[in-house]
Write a protein that holds these residues in place. Structure first.
Motif, short mmCIF file in Angstrom:
data_model
loop_
_atom_site.label_atom_id
_atom_site.label_comp_id
_atom_site.label_asym_id
_atom_site.label_seq_id
_atom_site.Cartn_x
_atom_site.Cartn_y
_atom_site.Cartn_z
N ALA A 121 20.45 15.79 49.07
CA ALA A 121 19.64 14.77 48.40
C ALA A 121 18.17 15.20 48.33
CB ALA A 121 19.78 13.44 49.13
N LEU A 122 17.68 15.81 49.38
CA LEU A 122 16.30 16.30 49.38
C LEU A 122 16.10 17.38 48.33
CD1 LEU A 122 15.76 16.49 53.24
CD2 LEU A 122 14.46 15.03 51.69
N ARG A 123 17.07 18.29 48.23
CA ARG A 123 16.97 19.37 47.23
C ARG A 123 17.09 18.82 45.82
NH1 ARG A 123 20.44 22.00 50.79
NH2 ARG A 123 22.20 21.57 49.41
N ALA A 124 18.05 17.92 45.61
CA ALA A 124 18.33 17.42 44.26
C ALA A 124 17.16 16.66 43.67
CB ALA A 124 19.58 16.53 44.30
N THR A 125 16.36 16.03 44.52
CA THR A 125 15.22 15.25 44.05
C THR A 125 13.91 16.02 44.12
OG1 THR A 125 15.08 14.26 46.25
CG2 THR A 125 16.25 13.01 44.55
N ARG B 118 10.54 9.55 44.21
CA ARG B 118 11.56 10.59 44.34
C ARG B 118 12.21 10.54 45.72
NH1 ARG B 118 12.31 15.17 41.38
NH2 ARG B 118 11.36 15.18 39.32
N CYS B 119 11.43 10.24 46.73
CA CYS B 119 11.98 10.14 48.09
C CYS B 119 12.94 8.96 48.21
CB CYS B 119 10.85 10.02 49.11
SG CYS B 119 9.78 11.47 49.20
N TRP B 120 12.57 7.83 47.61
CA TRP B 120 13.48 6.68 47.63
C TRP B 120 14.78 7.01 46.90
CZ3 TRP B 120 13.15 2.91 50.88
CH2 TRP B 120 11.90 2.48 51.35
N LEU B 121 14.67 7.72 45.78
CA LEU B 121 15.87 8.13 45.07
C LEU B 121 16.72 9.08 45.92
CD1 LEU B 121 14.46 8.66 41.48
CD2 LEU B 121 16.21 7.02 42.14
N ALA B 122 16.07 9.94 46.68
CA ALA B 122 16.81 10.83 47.58
C ALA B 122 17.60 10.03 48.61
CB ALA B 122 15.85 11.79 48.28
N MET B 123 16.99 8.95 49.12
CA MET B 123 17.70 8.11 50.08
C MET B 123 18.94 7.48 49.45
SD MET B 123 16.55 4.59 51.98
CE MET B 123 17.07 3.69 50.50
N VAL B 124 18.79 7.01 48.20
CA VAL B 124 19.92 6.41 47.50
C VAL B 124 21.02 7.45 47.26
CG1 VAL B 124 20.64 5.39 45.31
CG2 VAL B 124 18.57 4.58 46.44
N HIS C 37 4.69 10.77 35.89
CA HIS C 37 5.63 10.53 36.98
C HIS C 37 6.83 9.73 36.48
CE1 HIS C 37 2.12 11.36 39.78
NE2 HIS C 37 3.04 12.25 40.10
N ALA C 38 6.61 8.81 35.53
CA ALA C 38 7.73 8.04 34.99
C ALA C 38 8.73 8.95 34.30
CB ALA C 38 7.21 6.99 34.02
N VAL C 39 8.24 9.91 33.53
CA VAL C 39 9.13 10.86 32.86
C VAL C 39 9.90 11.68 33.89
CG1 VAL C 39 9.18 12.94 31.42
CG2 VAL C 39 7.82 10.97 30.72
N GLU C 40 9.23 12.12 34.95
CA GLU C 40 9.91 12.89 36.00
C GLU C 40 11.08 12.09 36.59
OE1 GLU C 40 7.33 14.17 39.04
OE2 GLU C 40 6.15 15.50 37.77
#
Length: 262
Positions: A123-127, A147-153, A174-177
């Protein structure tokens, strides 16, 4: 896994339905954007799918199983939700935050395992936040934190991911990212349902757009087929021109100026 919502009705008191008979079918690996004016039921829909708000009627099926009939821990294996304003423990590191995503997989007889470690690292790598693993979350930029919150999900490893306004308070870059990352998540086979206020962004990044007004679905389908001036007017009471983007034909919404009154 496919997400199916059938006849979902939900509210916050007798005679006060916020959602009224909502139907939705999302195949695995697709991104759905739920749009509509404030108070139309977008967040309530996500909360009902995530078992945080019990519906008055209807069913929520993930892989053919009704999530409201599952035990909470088993349901968390199916559906993960990132709310609008998530709160993290004080001074938590990025790695510490992402490890919370593995909580549904822990139990009395199952403690932290090599599989948990592998899922967290993935998850850390993917985000793209692996280099931030030892940094404190509260010392990062807004885009990095999201991005970190998304990694948690992602670490939760649920096949259905729900995102409530994932680009809220982010600048355009950042929104586009974040939206491009959402596309990558879906390409990995997950079903993603996100609430967005930016209709143009929803039209560009979603495979399916679901428009709500007054708790009911007023349009549903591929964005290029359903986004037009009539839909924008029905949702927001605004006259617009809807034009194809030069690069890829995605709908671009341009508001028309209202006549000035003297």
């Amino acid at each position: 896994m496919e997400l199916t919502v059938q006849g979902l009705t939900a509210g916050y008191g007798p005679g006060r339905p916020v959602l009224d008979g909502v139907d939705l079918a999302v195949p695995a690996g697709r991104v759905v954007a739920v749009v509509g004016p404030n108070g139309c039921g977008k967040s309530t829909l996500l909360r009902a799918v995530a078992r945080l708000h019990r519906p008055d009627a209807g069913r929520v099926l993930v892989g053919g199983e009704d999530v409201w009939r599952l035990r909470p821990r088993r349901a968390a294996h199916r559906v993960a939700l990132l709310p609008q304003s998530p709160q993290a423990p004080e001074a938590v590191t990025v790695a510490g935050l992402v490890r919370y995503g593995r909580h549904p997989h822990q139990g009395l007889f199952r403690q932290w395992s090599a599989e948990d470690e592998r899922r967290t690292a993935h998850a850390l790598r993917a985000t793209g936040v692996e280099a931030l693993a030892d940094r404190r979350l509260d010392r990062l930029s807004g885009g990095q934190r999201q991005r970190c919150w998304l990694a948690m999900v992602l670490a939760q490893d649920a096949p259905v991911v729900l995102l409530d306004e994932p680009t809220s308070a982010l600048d355009l870059g950042h929104a586009v990212e974040v939206l491009e990352l959402v596309r990558e998540v879906a390409s990995d086979g997950r079903t993603v349902v996100m609430v967005l206020h930016d209709l143009a962004a929803a039209a560009r990044y979603a495979d399916l757009l679901v428009a709500l007004r007054d708790g009911a679905v007023v349009a549903s389908g591929p964005p290029r087929e359903v986004v037009d001036p009539d839909l924008v007017r029905a949702l927001y009471d605004v006259d617009t021109d809807v034009l194809p983007a030069p690069a890829d034909g995605a709908p671009v919404i341009v508001p028309r100026p209202r006549p000035r009154t003297r």
